[in-house]
Write a protein that holds these residues in place. Structure first.
Motif, mmCIF file in Angstrom:
data_model
loop_
_atom_site.group_PDB
_atom_site.id
_atom_site.type_symbol
_atom_site.label_atom_id
_atom_site.label_comp_id
_atom_site.label_asym_id
_atom_site.label_seq_id
_atom_site.Cartn_x
_atom_site.Cartn_y
_atom_site.Cartn_z
ATOM 1 N N ALA A 299 0.927 -1.069 -0.343
ATOM 2 C CA ALA A 299 0.287 -0.081 -0.060
ATOM 3 C C ALA A 299 1.001 1.296 -0.041
ATOM 4 O O ALA A 299 0.583 2.293 -0.688
ATOM 5 C CB ALA A 299 -1.284 -0.113 0.978
ATOM 6 N N LEU B 206 1.093 4.388 -2.712
ATOM 7 C CA LEU B 206 0.419 5.890 -2.117
ATOM 8 C C LEU B 206 1.669 6.180 -2.075
ATOM 9 O O LEU B 206 1.167 7.705 -2.845
ATOM 10 C CB LEU B 206 0.460 5.938 -0.896
ATOM 11 C CG LEU B 206 -1.136 4.895 -0.976
ATOM 12 C CD1 LEU B 206 -1.589 4.014 0.752
ATOM 13 C CD2 LEU B 206 -2.795 5.526 -1.254
ATOM 14 N N ASN B 207 2.621 6.120 -2.880
ATOM 15 C CA ASN B 207 3.967 6.824 -2.659
ATOM 16 C C ASN B 207 4.093 6.915 -3.915
ATOM 17 O O ASN B 207 5.492 7.359 -4.237
ATOM 18 C CB ASN B 207 4.428 6.055 -1.478
ATOM 19 C CG ASN B 207 6.287 8.474 -1.845
ATOM 20 O OD1 ASN B 207 5.659 8.726 -1.840
ATOM 21 N ND2 ASN B 207 7.395 7.339 -1.308
ATOM 22 N N HIS B 208 3.896 5.920 -5.088
ATOM 23 C CA HIS B 208 4.153 6.121 -6.037
ATOM 24 C C HIS B 208 3.644 7.354 -7.153
ATOM 25 O O HIS B 208 2.982 7.709 -7.021
ATOM 26 C CB HIS B 208 3.554 4.882 -6.758
ATOM 27 C CG HIS B 208 4.767 4.482 -8.244
ATOM 28 N ND1 HIS B 208 4.680 4.845 -9.577
ATOM 29 C CD2 HIS B 208 5.679 3.348 -8.303
ATOM 30 C CE1 HIS B 208 5.189 4.261 -10.055
ATOM 31 N NE2 HIS B 208 6.387 3.657 -9.580
ATOM 32 N N ASP B 209 5.000 8.359 -8.198
ATOM 33 C CA ASP B 209 3.871 9.051 -9.050
ATOM 34 C C ASP B 209 2.483 8.237 -9.404
ATOM 35 O O ASP B 209 1.974 9.194 -10.147
ATOM 36 C CB ASP B 209 5.449 9.278 -9.910
ATOM 37 C CG ASP B 209 6.464 10.040 -9.006
ATOM 38 O OD1 ASP B 209 5.553 10.442 -8.066
ATOM 39 O OD2 ASP B 209 7.723 10.443 -9.449
ATOM 40 N N TRP C 164 0.491 6.517 -8.821
ATOM 41 C CA TRP C 164 -0.818 6.300 -7.635
ATOM 42 C C TRP C 164 -2.185 6.969 -8.476
ATOM 43 O O TRP C 164 -2.844 5.895 -8.531
ATOM 44 C CB TRP C 164 -0.482 7.245 -6.260
ATOM 45 C CG TRP C 164 -2.056 7.926 -6.372
ATOM 46 C CD1 TRP C 164 -1.674 9.183 -5.842
ATOM 47 C CD2 TRP C 164 -2.776 7.081 -5.473
ATOM 48 N NE1 TRP C 164 -3.193 9.210 -4.972
ATOM 49 C CE2 TRP C 164 -3.703 7.942 -4.570
ATOM 50 C CE3 TRP C 164 -3.189 5.430 -5.165
ATOM 51 C CZ2 TRP C 164 -4.096 7.527 -3.717
ATOM 52 C CZ3 TRP C 164 -4.001 5.374 -4.326
ATOM 53 C CH2 TRP C 164 -5.092 6.398 -3.633
ATOM 54 N N LEU D 268 -5.012 4.295 -9.103
ATOM 55 C CA LEU D 268 -6.013 4.609 -8.334
ATOM 56 C C LEU D 268 -7.371 4.493 -9.463
ATOM 57 O O LEU D 268 -8.074 4.269 -9.190
ATOM 58 C CB LEU D 268 -6.205 5.820 -7.957
ATOM 59 C CG LEU D 268 -7.271 6.537 -7.482
ATOM 60 C CD1 LEU D 268 -7.852 5.727 -5.650
ATOM 61 C CD2 LEU D 268 -7.643 8.213 -7.048
ATOM 62 N N GLU E 256 -10.422 1.847 -8.551
ATOM 63 C CA GLU E 256 -11.496 1.976 -9.117
ATOM 64 C C GLU E 256 -12.648 1.175 -10.152
ATOM 65 O O GLU E 256 -13.530 0.320 -10.428
ATOM 66 C CB GLU E 256 -11.526 3.002 -9.294
ATOM 67 C CG GLU E 256 -10.929 3.307 -8.332
ATOM 68 C CD GLU E 256 -11.930 5.149 -7.195
ATOM 69 O OE1 GLU E 256 -12.089 5.660 -6.073
ATOM 70 O OE2 GLU E 256 -12.770 5.450 -8.472
ATOM 71 N N PRO F 165 -17.758 5.730 -6.683
ATOM 72 C CA PRO F 165 -18.266 6.062 -7.292
ATOM 73 C C PRO F 165 -17.805 6.439 -8.553
ATOM 74 O O PRO F 165 -16.876 5.411 -8.957
ATOM 75 C CB PRO F 165 -17.344 7.695 -6.878
ATOM 76 C CG PRO F 165 -16.391 7.066 -5.645
ATOM 77 C CD PRO F 165 -16.306 4.939 -5.703
ATOM 78 N N GLN G 212 -16.017 8.104 -10.270
ATOM 79 C CA GLN G 212 -14.590 8.372 -10.813
ATOM 80 C C GLN G 212 -14.445 9.587 -9.773
ATOM 81 O O GLN G 212 -15.101 9.369 -8.587
ATOM 82 C CB GLN G 212 -14.740 9.230 -11.701
ATOM 83 C CG GLN G 212 -15.363 10.753 -11.696
ATOM 84 C CD GLN G 212 -15.497 12.240 -12.805
ATOM 85 O OE1 GLN G 212 -14.900 11.112 -13.773
ATOM 86 N NE2 GLN G 212 -15.577 12.796 -12.176
ATOM 87 N N PRO G 213 -12.798 8.849 -9.311
ATOM 88 C CA PRO G 213 -12.010 9.363 -8.265
ATOM 89 C C PRO G 213 -11.965 11.034 -8.173
ATOM 90 O O PRO G 213 -13.069 11.555 -9.169
ATOM 91 C CB PRO G 213 -10.996 9.016 -8.132
ATOM 92 C CG PRO G 213 -10.241 8.447 -9.782
ATOM 93 C CD PRO G 213 -11.530 8.530 -10.455
ATOM 94 N N PHE G 214 -12.251 11.413 -6.948
ATOM 95 C CA PHE G 214 -12.295 13.019 -7.265
ATOM 96 C C PHE G 214 -10.941 13.612 -7.713
ATOM 97 O O PHE G 214 -11.631 15.111 -8.448
ATOM 98 C CB PHE G 214 -11.971 12.916 -5.683
ATOM 99 C CG PHE G 214 -12.076 14.861 -5.187
ATOM 100 C CD1 PHE G 214 -12.899 16.128 -5.305
ATOM 101 C CD2 PHE G 214 -10.297 15.793 -5.055
ATOM 102 C CE1 PHE G 214 -12.617 17.023 -5.547
ATOM 103 C CE2 PHE G 214 -10.638 17.069 -5.022
ATOM 104 C CZ PHE G 214 -11.219 17.238 -4.869
ATOM 105 N N ARG G 215 -9.958 13.236 -7.650
ATOM 106 C CA ARG G 215 -8.456 13.976 -8.569
ATOM 107 C C ARG G 215 -9.467 13.726 -10.247
ATOM 108 O O ARG G 215 -8.981 14.369 -10.867
ATOM 109 C CB ARG G 215 -7.870 13.193 -8.204
ATOM 110 C CG ARG G 215 -7.152 11.770 -9.030
ATOM 111 C CD ARG G 215 -6.278 11.709 -9.028
ATOM 112 N NE ARG G 215 -5.350 11.758 -7.625
ATOM 113 C CZ ARG G 215 -4.115 12.639 -6.883
ATOM 114 N NH1 ARG G 215 -3.533 12.493 -7.916
ATOM 115 N NH2 ARG G 215 -3.884 12.285 -5.672
ATOM 116 N N ASP H 282 -10.827 10.788 -2.304
ATOM 117 C CA ASP H 282 -10.347 10.552 -3.356
ATOM 118 C C ASP H 282 -10.951 9.582 -3.971
ATOM 119 O O ASP H 282 -11.657 9.343 -4.873
ATOM 120 C CB ASP H 282 -8.937 10.667 -3.233
ATOM 121 C CG ASP H 282 -8.706 10.751 -4.883
ATOM 122 O OD1 ASP H 282 -9.114 11.546 -6.130
ATOM 123 O OD2 ASP H 282 -7.253 11.269 -5.689
ATOM 124 N N PRO I 286 -15.352 11.175 -3.666
ATOM 125 C CA PRO I 286 -15.332 12.306 -3.880
ATOM 126 C C PRO I 286 -16.102 13.206 -3.508
ATOM 127 O O PRO I 286 -15.918 15.060 -3.838
ATOM 128 C CB PRO I 286 -15.086 11.728 -5.507
ATOM 129 C CG PRO I 286 -15.973 10.869 -5.976
ATOM 130 C CD PRO I 286 -15.534 10.011 -4.134
#
Lengths: 507, 238, 251
Positions: free
Chosen positions: A442, A446-449, A451, A455, A459, A490, A492-495, C12, C16
């Motif tokens: 994890a 989570l620390n990968h560029d 990420w 994500l 999803e 959801p 899509q993710p928030f981002r 996230d 969301p």
């Protein structure tokens, strides 16, 4: 007198105890136990809050109590030597016990030397911790618990489940049963037609124990505090059984953990205010006894014992002291406020903790005093949601959540600890390999560029899986879905929403 | 190696980190000299470990009358029976009435109790003697004592075995204890005010209400092993 | 004024709508919002489960992602508490274990700039009436980290009380934990579920339509139980209520 049967195994010998989650699961499923615990903890919780609210300087008293304890622990060698000198000068004899076995041997020999074969006991966590009653029984000495709740537990062949109220798991009807059935085997039977009114039950205990108090020649106690400066020992109690044991017998043996020493008599003014309000939620407990050795007349006036022995107990305390984070657990004054507010204790009950020290304080004390080697001890640091209610009520400000997390680290990752005075590096506890791998995975993710990419991919994958609409997951996910639905996913993710809005904004 | 040396050695190694750490905050300067230093050089009794003592010495400003009222109220809340009387003559009459109302046939009398306090009391007087066995004391109905002091904020009386108080067991075995407190002379407001007045060399018994227990369902019930009836007489000066 | 939104990994990925609500709410109040895309997770799951070393890279990542922002706002009490309560400790431990003081420096720089949403609204912006409209009965569960670690106090209740149309019902035993506790929920599933069921029962007894919280981790757990039990109550993040207006009501 019939044979003494005690159900309480010695503190270090709990190998048969299942890990906390399994034991707690059984307790949660017991509706009578749940109701008993809920009623009792909520009653005392509210009372404590009112008792504490009466003192405008509670925060200052708490800080002072913490500071006294911290200071003493940092200079524990000095204060123990000073205590030893004071107690000796006042006519007492001081013994040092590195572990449970040595403490039991010392007490057993002291009792045998008196020629007596029975002792009365004041409720004491330290003697439960070392399994003194069993050691005495093995030497042919009967030990009678005289605190009402301890009596209930002893008569019922049960185990204590609370620091202050060891029989908290029992309701009045169950207590009545125990008294009616068991008292006769130990001495004076319960009165005919005993009802379950607490007043009647207390009266039955009074009659049953009175004959034991009047003939006892030897008593065993613990102590809440020991004053280095004067050699004064202090016992807080409510029922008067403590006063009986501390003043009537000829020989008094007190077994006390080394962390109970405080520097000065004046320091008691702090704890005399914080301990009763935190434990029984009273302005002051009914009885507090303070004695210094054999007193000014060295026992000549017939006021109290003519022989006093103090057994100073280590049994893992110095190892706990060696841990910079965990040592704050040694500040504990055993008030049990943390048990009474703990939502986990309220559901799991005290037995699930597999130790004489249950609840939040037990979850940080037992794995330090005993080490994290057994299944139960390795599971105790996880027996908390880290909700922080325990820290909030602690009268000596032990940051229990902090120590829990610290001990989780020890269990999950191993590391340096002190055992019997020797610094060693322990390996992670069994059964954490998969979790360790998952946490690492994890973190890498989570620390990968990439990420955000992961994500989105995750999803999409989950969304496809969810079309199968599983209500219950197999494997580790089962623990979640046994009682809860999976979260809705959801679109899509928030981002992604943010990125799309950003593009529109720029367009 | 003795266990004493072993334990002391473990303590010195355990506290040798020299860092305060989350558990042990630094205290007054000069105290963190390190393990093994100073412990054998004698203890400085004037030493204050730098504990913040900014808690209150007393929780409210009160007149002596208000302090006595608070003592009475707090004693009563924990089920002690409180009586007030002015003057020694009134006290003797009151004690006589209380013992009679209790139906006491015998009363324990500690050495040094003013003789006229029990001048109107009917029960047989049993002097507190070192030779009395616990069984003999258990057979006595009542006991009358004075006290060392009383604390208003907590509803506490403290006995120290001084004149008129006797041995600790005489206020324990009889089921009925009458304790006389001189007001305002023996009453302080708070626990911090009480401490300097007490001598820890003497056996101290702090009593706040009659014997009680919270062991059944964590609800307080009065009356287990100690006296189930505690009567406190607040004796005012004439 | 510009702030950085720390939406948190849970929001996230799973909530969301909460992040969107925070953006709309803050923009409505005249605050410019940035979303630094390098952010991921604060490291709380690792740290709280006993994997402090695994949390270190995430502490560094989070601190670096929000470097330079005067205000970092997050709609999660527990993530704010993680940063405020533990980042410095993790940094100092790394230093003590010989991995240098850089992490502690980063933590020291970040910690004072992090605000939980209601702290930011009430303390920094100085508003309690955010112009919201939500014509429903609501009961509020103050999650443990917000209540005890951050000391949010009356802030959430004051914000809710100012919402037009909203009727706030007091939650009995509000200060009690809901039983989520991160990995506790799966390590001690029976106790966790029992605590959750009690919380739900207390919320349902208020007769409210909505169980509101300021921490979606707790709500994830409570919502899971609500839907399993088919209870007539829905879990909703405070931000979504505050974002709801007469012009744009929450559906």
């Amino acid at each position: 007198m019939t044979a003494i049967h005690l159900g309480m195994p010695a503190f270090p010998a709990f190998p048969a105890f299942p890990a906390f989650p399994a034991a707690a699961g059984k307790a949660v499923a017991d509706p009578v136990l749940r109701a008993n615990l809920r009623r009792a903890t909520h009653t005392i919780r509210d009372k404590r809050a009112r008792a504490v609210a009466e003192l405008a300087d509670w925060a200052e008293l708490r800080a002072a109590g913490k500071a006294v304890k911290d200071h003493t622990l940092r200079h524990l060698d000095r204060y123990l030597l000073e205590l030893e000198a004071s107690v000796t000068a006042a006519g007492g004899t001081v013994h040092w016990a590195a572990d449970a076995e040595e403490a039991n041997r010392i007490v057993t020999e002291l009792v045998l030397a008196t020629g007596e074969r029975e002792v009365v006991k004041v409720k004491s966590m330290a003697t439960q911790e070392i399994g003194l009653n069993e050691a005495l029984e093995a030497a042919g000495i009967a030990a009678y618990e005289t605190d009402l709740a301890e009596l209930i537990v002893q008569l019922g062949h049960d185990r204590p489940s609370h620091i202050l109220v060891p029989a908290i798991h029992l309701g009045r009807a169950e207590i009545r049963e125990v008294f009616a059935e068991e008292m006769g085997g130990w001495g004076r039977p319960a009165p005919e037609g005993l009802g379950d009114d607490p007043r009647e039950l207390a009266e039955a205990a009074r009659l049953h124990l009175r004959e034991k108090f009047l003939r006892a020649k030897v008593a065993v106690s613990g102590a809440n505090f020991m004053v280095a400066e004067t050699g004064t020992m202090v016992v807080f109690e409510s029922e008067g059984n403590g006063r009986m044991c501390l003043t009537l017998p000829e020989t008094l043996i007190s077994v006390v953990g080394i962390e109970k020493v405080i520097p000065t008599f004046r320091d008691l003014e702090i704890f005399l205010q914080t301990l009763p309000r935190s434990s029984t939620a009273e302005r002051m407990n009914p009885y507090t006894t303070m004695w210094t050795g054999l007193g000014p007349s060295k026992g000549a006036e017939g006021d109290g014992p003519t022989a006093f022995h103090l057994v100073l107990l280590d049994n893992g305390r110095t190892d706990t002291l060696a841990d910079e984070v965990g040592r704050q657990a040694l500040r504990c004054i055993r008030c049990s406020a943390c048990l009474n507010v703990c939502p986990v204790y309220e559901r799991a009950g005290g037995h699930a903790y597999g130790s004489v020290y249950p609840g939040p304080i037990g979850a940080i004390l037992s794995p330090q005093l005993r080490g994290t080697g057994s299944e139960i001890d390795a599971s105790l640091p996880y027996a908390s949601t880290l909700c922080g209610a325990c820290y909030e009520v602690c009268p000596v400000a032990i940051d229990i959540p902090e120590v829990l997390v610290h001990l989780r680290e020890r269990v999950a990752q191993g590391g340096p600890v002190t055992r019997e005075g020797i610094r060693v590096r322990i390996r992670p506890a069994h059964g954490h390999a998969a979790e360790r791998a998952a946490m690492r995975a994890a973190r890498l993710l989570l620390n990968h560029d990439d990420w955000p990419v992961a994500l989105r991919a995750g999803e999409r994958l989950l969304a496809r899986a969810r079309r199968l609409r599983p209500r219950r997951l197999p494997g580790p996910g089962r623990a979640w879905t046994d009682s809860r639905e999976l979260p809705e996913l959801p679109a899509q993710p928030f981002r992604d929403w943010w990125a799309a809005r950003d593009r529109e904004g720029r367009a | 190696m003795s266990s004493r040396d072993r334990i002391l050695g473990r303590i010195r190694r355990a506290t040798a980190d020299g860092r305060p750490g989350p558990g042990l905050e630094p205290v007054a300067p000069g105290l963190d000299a390190g393990p093994g230093l100073g412990f054998d050089s004698g203890f400085d009794s004037g030493f204050d470990p730098g504990v913040p003592r900014d808690y209150l010495r007393v929780h409210a400003e009160r007149t002596p009358a208000e302090t006595a009222d608070l003592l009475a109220a707090n004693l009563a809340e924990y089920r002690a029976k409180v009586h007030r009387v002015v003057g020694e003559d009134g006290l003797a009459a009151l004690l006589g009435r209380l013992l009679a109302a209790r139906g006491a046939r015998s009363v324990l009398v500690p050495a040094g109790l003013p003789a006229h306090w029990l001048s109107a009391a009917a029960p047989v007087r049993v002097p507190d003697r070192a030779a009395s066995t616990p069984c003999e004391l258990d057979a006595v109905d009542s006991v009358v004592t004075g006290c060392a002091l009383a604390i208003a904020e907590t509803g506490t009386i403290v006995l120290d075995g001084g004149p008129g108080q006797g041995r600790r067991r005489i206020t324990l075995l009889p089921d009925h204890h009458i304790c006389v407190v001189r007001v305002p002379g023996q009453v302080v407001d708070s626990v911090p005010q009480a401490m300097p007045l007490l001598d820890p060399v003497r056996p101290l018994t702090w009593i706040s209400g009659p014997s009680a227990t919270s062991d059944i369902e964590l609800d307080r019930v009065e009356g287990v092993h100690g006296p189930r009836t505690l009567e406190v007489v607040l004796l005012g000066a004439q | 004024m510009r702030v950085a939104l720390f939406v948190t990994c849970v929001n996230d990925a799973l909530h969301p709508r909460t992040g969107i609500a925070v953006v709309r709410l803050l923009e409505r109040l005249g605050v410019g919002v940035d979303f630094p895309a390098a952010q991921s997770c604060c490291g709380q799951p690792q740290y709280n489960t006993g994997y402090r070393r695994e949390a270190e890279p995430l502490v560094r990542r989070t601190a670096e992602a929000f470097a330079g922002y005067e205000y970092v706002v997050t709609p999660s009490g527990s993530c704010a508490a993680m940063i405020r309560g533990h980042y410095l400790r993790i940094g100092h431990a790394a230093e003590a274990e010989g991995r240098g003081g850089a992490l502690a420096g980063l933590a020291e720089d970040l910690v004072p700039r992090v605000y939980e949403l209601t702290e930011f609204l009430v303390d920094v912006l100085g508003v309690t009436d955010v112009g919201a409209y939500f014509p429903h009965t609501v009961t509020y569960h103050p999650s443990c980290h917000g209540l005890r670690a951050l000391g949010l106090g009356e802030r959430p209740a004051r914000l809710l009380a100012a919402v037009r149309g909203l009727e706030l019902r007091e939650l009995p035993g509000a200060e009690e934990c809901c039983g989520f506790g991160g990995t506790f929920a799966v390590k001690n599933p029976d106790v966790s579920a029992a605590m959750g069921a009690d919380k739900i029962a207390a919320a349902a007894a208020t007769g409210a339509e909505v169980l509101c919280g300021a921490d979606n981790s707790c709500l994830l757990h409570l919502d899971g139980i609500l839907r399993r039990e088919g209870a007539p109550l829905r879990a909703l993040h405070l931000a979504e209520i505050l974002a709801s207006t007469e012009a744009e009501p929450l559906r």
